[in-house]
Design a protein around this motif. Structure first.
Motif, PDB file in Angstrom:
ATOM      1  N   GLU A  97       2.664  -2.186  -9.842  1.00  0.00           N
ATOM      2  CA  GLU A  97       1.676  -1.866  -8.816  1.00  0.00           C
ATOM      3  C   GLU A  97       1.984  -2.599  -7.516  1.00  0.00           C
ATOM      4  O   GLU A  97       1.872  -2.028  -6.427  1.00  0.00           O
ATOM      5  CB  GLU A  97       0.274  -2.228  -9.306  1.00  0.00           C
ATOM      6  N   GLU A 101       4.942  -0.933  -5.818  1.00  0.00           N
ATOM      7  CA  GLU A 101       4.539   0.328  -5.184  1.00  0.00           C
ATOM      8  C   GLU A 101       3.803   0.063  -3.872  1.00  0.00           C
ATOM      9  O   GLU A 101       4.052   0.739  -2.866  1.00  0.00           O
ATOM     10  CB  GLU A 101       3.661   1.132  -6.137  1.00  0.00           C
ATOM     11  N   GLU A 102       2.920  -0.929  -3.875  1.00  0.00           N
ATOM     12  CA  GLU A 102       2.187  -1.261  -2.655  1.00  0.00           C
ATOM     13  C   GLU A 102       3.140  -1.780  -1.576  1.00  0.00           C
ATOM     14  O   GLU A 102       2.998  -1.440  -0.402  1.00  0.00           O
ATOM     15  CB  GLU A 102       1.108  -2.312  -2.946  1.00  0.00           C
ATOM     16  N   LYS A 131       4.934   1.149  -0.071  1.00  0.00           N
ATOM     17  CA  LYS A 131       4.055   1.867   0.851  1.00  0.00           C
ATOM     18  C   LYS A 131       3.937   1.135   2.178  1.00  0.00           C
ATOM     19  O   LYS A 131       4.001   1.743   3.248  1.00  0.00           O
ATOM     20  CB  LYS A 131       2.666   2.044   0.229  1.00  0.00           C
TER      21      LYS A 131
END
Length: 100
Positions: free
Chosen positions: A74, A77-78, A81
């Motif tokens: 997670e 992924e952040e 982004k």
């Protein structure tokens, strides 16, 4: 600060009063001392095992934490982004500068 002192002195005086009354009931009464000792023993055992039961309940009903691998994914992924957004903002600002 004054309220804290009042609460502190109240706890001190209340505790000393309870100690004195307890000592009187245990050592200076003929029939009540046995009941007081039994009540004290029961309260101590019930309090200890009540606390132990509460800890067991909390452990049994609390969901387990996420695995570290899932949290790492997670976070990755952040970060991706955020990097993509930063690249887009950088491109947009470069385009604005080149237009001027």
């Amino acid at each position: 600060m004054d309220r804290d002192r009042i609460v502190g002195f109240s706890l001190l005086i209340g505790s000393l009063a309870i100690i004195i009354v307890y000592a009187y009931l245990v050592f200076f009464t003929e029939k009540i001392w046995e009941f007081v000792i039994k009540l004290t023993g029961f309260a101590a055992v019930a309090g200890f095992f009540g606390l132990l039961a509460w800890i067991g309940y909390v452990l049994a009903t609390t969901p387990p934490p996420k695995p570290i691998e899932e949290i790492e994914k997670e976070i990755e992924e952040e970060l991706k982004k955020l990097e993509q957004e930063l690249k887009n903002e950088t491109k947009a600002s470069k385009e604005e500068i080149s237009k001027e």
